[in-house]
Motif scaffolding. Structure first.
Motif, PDB file in Angstrom:
ATOM      1  N   ASP A 141      27.859  10.824 -82.529  1.00 42.51           N
ATOM      2  CA  ASP A 141      26.880  11.470 -83.390  1.00 42.51           C
ATOM      3  C   ASP A 141      27.307  11.493 -84.859  1.00 42.51           C
ATOM      4  OD1 ASP A 141      28.983  13.222 -83.085  1.00 42.51           O
ATOM      5  OD2 ASP A 141      27.765  14.920 -82.419  1.00 42.51           O
ATOM      6  N   THR A 142      28.449  10.869 -85.168  1.00 46.21           N
ATOM      7  CA  THR A 142      28.896  10.790 -86.555  1.00 46.21           C
ATOM      8  C   THR A 142      28.518   9.422 -87.135  1.00 46.21           C
ATOM      9  OG1 THR A 142      31.080   9.785 -86.117  1.00 46.21           O
ATOM     10  CG2 THR A 142      30.889  12.184 -85.887  1.00 46.21           C
ATOM     11  N   ASP A 143      28.693   9.283 -88.443  1.00 50.83           N
ATOM     12  CA  ASP A 143      28.451   7.998 -89.105  1.00 50.83           C
ATOM     13  C   ASP A 143      29.716   7.158 -89.171  1.00 50.83           C
ATOM     14  OD1 ASP A 143      25.774   8.606 -89.604  1.00 50.83           O
ATOM     15  OD2 ASP A 143      26.271   9.656 -91.482  1.00 50.83           O
TER      16      ASP A 143
ATOM     17  N   GLY B  44      33.194  21.245 -79.870  1.00 51.44           N
ATOM     18  CA  GLY B  44      32.441  22.230 -80.631  1.00 51.44           C
ATOM     19  C   GLY B  44      32.001  21.724 -81.994  1.00 51.44           C
ATOM     20  N   ARG B  45      32.222  20.431 -82.252  1.00 52.17           N
ATOM     21  CA  ARG B  45      31.818  19.776 -83.509  1.00 52.17           C
ATOM     22  C   ARG B  45      32.465  20.393 -84.749  1.00 52.17           C
ATOM     23  NH1 ARG B  45      28.210  18.821 -79.743  1.00 52.17           N
ATOM     24  NH2 ARG B  45      27.114  16.807 -79.709  1.00 52.17           N
ATOM     25  N   GLN B  46      33.671  20.915 -84.569  1.00 50.58           N
ATOM     26  CA  GLN B  46      34.443  21.386 -85.713  1.00 50.58           C
ATOM     27  C   GLN B  46      35.170  20.224 -86.397  1.00 50.58           C
ATOM     28  OE1 GLN B  46      36.167  24.586 -82.862  1.00 50.58           O
ATOM     29  NE2 GLN B  46      36.693  25.287 -84.915  1.00 50.58           N
ATOM     30  N   ILE B  47      35.428  19.163 -85.650  1.00 53.64           N
ATOM     31  CA  ILE B  47      36.079  17.980 -86.199  1.00 53.64           C
ATOM     32  C   ILE B  47      35.312  16.746 -85.746  1.00 53.64           C
ATOM     33  CG2 ILE B  47      38.388  19.007 -86.309  1.00 53.64           C
ATOM     34  CD1 ILE B  47      39.096  17.596 -83.705  1.00 53.64           C
ATOM     35  N   GLU B  48      35.519  15.658 -86.491  1.00 54.92           N
ATOM     36  CA  GLU B  48      34.820  14.414 -86.161  1.00 54.92           C
ATOM     37  C   GLU B  48      35.486  13.648 -85.028  1.00 54.92           C
ATOM     38  OE1 GLU B  48      32.938  15.745 -89.609  1.00 54.92           O
ATOM     39  OE2 GLU B  48      35.081  15.425 -89.361  1.00 54.92           O
ATOM     40  N   GLY B  49      36.787  13.865 -84.841  1.00 54.16           N
ATOM     41  CA  GLY B  49      37.462  13.111 -83.791  1.00 54.16           C
ATOM     42  C   GLY B  49      38.929  13.463 -83.684  1.00 54.16           C
TER      43      GLY B  49
ATOM     44  N   ARG C  24      33.001   7.517 -79.466  1.00 52.44           N
ATOM     45  CA  ARG C  24      33.091   6.147 -79.952  1.00 52.44           C
ATOM     46  C   ARG C  24      34.572   5.875 -80.226  1.00 52.44           C
ATOM     47  NH1 ARG C  24      30.046   6.431 -84.486  1.00 52.44           N
ATOM     48  NH2 ARG C  24      28.201   5.690 -83.364  1.00 52.44           N
ATOM     49  N   LEU C  25      35.090   4.733 -79.763  1.00 45.74           N
ATOM     50  CA  LEU C  25      36.470   4.366 -80.037  1.00 45.74           C
ATOM     51  C   LEU C  25      36.515   3.411 -81.218  1.00 45.74           C
ATOM     52  CD1 LEU C  25      36.840   5.551 -77.117  1.00 45.74           C
ATOM     53  CD2 LEU C  25      38.747   3.944 -76.909  1.00 45.74           C
ATOM     54  N   LEU C  26      37.433   3.695 -82.137  1.00 44.57           N
ATOM     55  CA  LEU C  26      37.581   2.875 -83.329  1.00 44.57           C
ATOM     56  C   LEU C  26      38.668   1.823 -83.131  1.00 44.57           C
ATOM     57  CD1 LEU C  26      37.419   5.636 -86.096  1.00 44.57           C
ATOM     58  CD2 LEU C  26      35.531   4.323 -85.080  1.00 44.57           C
ATOM     59  N   SER C  27      38.415   0.650 -83.665  1.00 41.69           N
ATOM     60  CA  SER C  27      39.327  -0.476 -83.509  1.00 41.69           C
ATOM     61  C   SER C  27      39.983  -0.808 -84.849  1.00 41.69           C
ATOM     62  CB  SER C  27      38.554  -1.697 -83.000  1.00 41.69           C
ATOM     63  OG  SER C  27      39.420  -2.790 -82.768  1.00 41.69           O
ATOM     64  N   PHE C  28      41.254  -1.198 -84.789  1.00 40.31           N
ATOM     65  CA  PHE C  28      41.938  -1.728 -85.959  1.00 40.31           C
ATOM     66  C   PHE C  28      41.445  -3.151 -86.228  1.00 40.31           C
ATOM     67  CE2 PHE C  28      44.643   1.778 -85.134  1.00 40.31           C
ATOM     68  CZ  PHE C  28      45.452   1.985 -86.240  1.00 40.31           C
ATOM     69  N   THR C  29      41.440  -3.527 -87.498  1.00 39.01           N
ATOM     70  CA  THR C  29      41.275  -4.939 -87.838  1.00 39.01           C
ATOM     71  C   THR C  29      42.655  -5.590 -87.818  1.00 39.01           C
ATOM     72  OG1 THR C  29      41.579  -4.593 -90.212  1.00 39.01           O
ATOM     73  CG2 THR C  29      39.331  -4.372 -89.340  1.00 39.01           C
ATOM     74  N   GLU C  30      42.714  -6.905 -87.868  1.00 37.18           N
ATOM     75  CA  GLU C  30      44.002  -7.593 -87.901  1.00 37.18           C
ATOM     76  C   GLU C  30      44.795  -7.177 -89.143  1.00 37.18           C
ATOM     77  OE1 GLU C  30      45.317  -9.346 -85.623  1.00 37.18           O
ATOM     78  OE2 GLU C  30      43.630  -9.765 -84.270  1.00 37.18           O
ATOM     79  N   GLU C  31      44.115  -7.039 -90.270  1.00 33.70           N
ATOM     80  CA  GLU C  31      44.796  -6.644 -91.506  1.00 33.70           C
ATOM     81  C   GLU C  31      45.340  -5.222 -91.393  1.00 33.70           C
ATOM     82  OE1 GLU C  31      41.750  -7.912 -91.304  1.00 33.70           O
ATOM     83  OE2 GLU C  31      42.089  -9.935 -92.137  1.00 33.70           O
ATOM     84  N   GLN C  32      44.568  -4.332 -90.799  1.00 37.08           N
ATOM     85  CA  GLN C  32      45.039  -2.957 -90.622  1.00 37.08           C
ATOM     86  C   GLN C  32      46.220  -2.910 -89.659  1.00 37.08           C
ATOM     87  OE1 GLN C  32      41.325  -1.282 -89.333  1.00 37.08           O
ATOM     88  NE2 GLN C  32      40.798  -0.502 -91.370  1.00 37.08           N
TER      89      GLN C  32
ATOM     90  N   LEU D 164      37.108   7.232 -91.793  1.00 39.35           N
ATOM     91  CA  LEU D 164      37.804   8.497 -91.553  1.00 39.35           C
ATOM     92  C   LEU D 164      38.316   9.117 -92.846  1.00 39.35           C
ATOM     93  CD1 LEU D 164      39.817   7.719 -88.290  1.00 39.35           C
ATOM     94  CD2 LEU D 164      37.976   9.382 -88.546  1.00 39.35           C
ATOM     95  N   ASP D 165      38.256   8.406 -93.941  1.00 39.46           N
ATOM     96  CA  ASP D 165      38.685   8.952 -95.220  1.00 39.46           C
ATOM     97  C   ASP D 165      37.868  10.211 -95.536  1.00 39.46           C
ATOM     98  OD1 ASP D 165      40.513   8.179 -97.524  1.00 39.46           O
ATOM     99  OD2 ASP D 165      38.641   8.589 -98.593  1.00 39.46           O
ATOM    100  N   GLY D 166      38.565  11.339 -95.641  1.00 41.01           N
ATOM    101  CA  GLY D 166      37.899  12.610 -95.909  1.00 41.01           C
ATOM    102  C   GLY D 166      37.386  13.334 -94.686  1.00 41.01           C
ATOM    103  N   ALA D 167      37.474  12.713 -93.514  1.00 42.19           N
ATOM    104  CA  ALA D 167      36.940  13.325 -92.294  1.00 42.19           C
ATOM    105  C   ALA D 167      37.935  14.306 -91.691  1.00 42.19           C
ATOM    106  CB  ALA D 167      36.592  12.246 -91.280  1.00 42.19           C
TER     107      ALA D 167
END
Length: 345
Positions: free
Chosen positions: A145-147, A200-205, A229-237, A154-157
């Motif tokens: 439900d997040t963007d 409880g939607r106090q944090i994004e993840g 939703r699971l976040l994936s690293f890029t090769e550069e990351q 995640l910057d600032g999240a």
């Protein structure tokens, strides 16, 4: 020969009953010995002196309601059956407690996180490795439900990096801040509190470090209340993460694990091992190591995170010195063990 499990309270015994089929396998090898800690919390008389003289080898794992304790009970039951050794499985707070208690001579063998051992004792300690237990993998979980679609988002999240004070949280912060240059609003909490805050939607993840690449029960549980939703690293990351922490390596969570559209590229490492003090009896260390590898297929039927591991992995991926008893086994297998991962002196 027998394997015993020990817990410290009635509450923990009730929790452990969730894994009754697993614990029955342990009980079949002898049950709780009266000389070890029982449900009333009396002290275990095991330790290095006892193990060296042929008494029970005392092993420490994790909380009785957690995966590492259950993995310990199952794997040690199989190792005990194969080796004829008398092995006691007991709960603990986890890797750092195990490290401290092995250093004090209160445990013979235990589940260790290499980073956690360093954190507990400093890098100049005398703990060693018998064999790896698992590749550990960080799962970066956010709400559907997040963007948030990528790690950059995640910057600032508000995000939990892992259990407060734990080695996994330290690595998450290090990778995000130093490797990826993200300014995250860190939510410090225990794992259960972080998962409650997520629901409880106090944090994004939150970040969760689990054993292997199979689905984690905590992720599945929170998904039922707030889809993930699971976040994936890029090769550069990934390259950036490994640059700031060379112990890390890429790990792939298959799309089938959580029914994602694509495989998830995650950070992981071989840092979770079965370790021992350098003073642990060499013959018993050899027998435990030998039996683990000879019974790996059987262990893998219960513990999928060990599937595909090889003795070469234990040598090539070692983050701590190998115990002399383990070195003897690996060299018998024809593996060249570099001097730098042998105990010196």
């Amino acid at each position: 020969m027998r394997t015993k499990t020990t817990t410290g309270s009635a509450r923990q015994l009730r929790t452990a009953l969730i894994a009754a089929p697993l614990l029955l396998a342990v009980a079949a090898c002898g049950g709780i010995d009266p000389d070890t800690e029982t449900a009333d919390g009396s002290e275990d008389t095991g330790g290095q002196e006892g193990a060296a003289s042929g008494e029970a080898i005392t092993t420490g794992w994790g909380p009785s309601n957690g995966q590492w304790y259950l993995y310990g009970a199952q794997s040690m039951s199989i190792v005990a059956e194969a080796s004829g050794l008398d092995i006691t499985v007991r709960e603990s707070a986890g890797s750092e407690e195990n490290a401290i208690r092995m250093d004090r001579g209160e445990l013979d063998v235990g589940m260790l996180d290499a980073n956690g051992a360093d954190e507990a004792l400093g890098e100049d300690h005398d703990l060693t490795t018998l064999f790896p237990l698992s590749v550990v993998v960080w799962q970066m979980v956010v709400g559907e439900d997040t963007d948030i679609q990528t790690l950059e988002d995640l910057d600032g999240a508000a995000f939990n990096p892992g259990p407060v004070g734990g080695a996994s949280a330290m690595v998450t912060v290090e990778v995000f801040e130093e490797g990826l240059g993200l300014d995250v609003d860190w939510f410090e909490a225990t794992a259960p509190d972080a998962q409650s805050a997520y629901q409880g939607r106090q944090i994004e993840g939150f970040a969760l470090r689990g054993a292997g690449v199979q689905a984690d029960g905590a992720v599945l549980e929170v998904d039922s209340a707030r889809p993930v939703r699971l976040l994936s690293f890029t090769e550069e990351q990934m390259d950036a993460a490994v640059e700031v922490n060379p112990d890390l390596s890429p790990a792939t969570i298959p799309a089938s694990t959580y029914d994602t559209e694509e495989d998830i590229l995650a950070i992981g490492y071989w840092g979770v091992v079965v370790g021992a003090s350098v003073d642990f009896d060499e013959d018993q260390a050899y027998q435990m190591t030998k039996s683990f590898w000879e019974e790996l297929d059987t262990i893998g039927e219960q513990l999928p995170q060990v599937e595909g591991m090889t003795p070469e992995d234990a040598v090539n991926e070692a983050l701590m010195p190998l115990h002399p008893g383990a070195v003897r086994y690996y060299e018998e297998m024809g593996i060249d063990v570099p001097d730098e991962i042998k105990v010196q002196g």
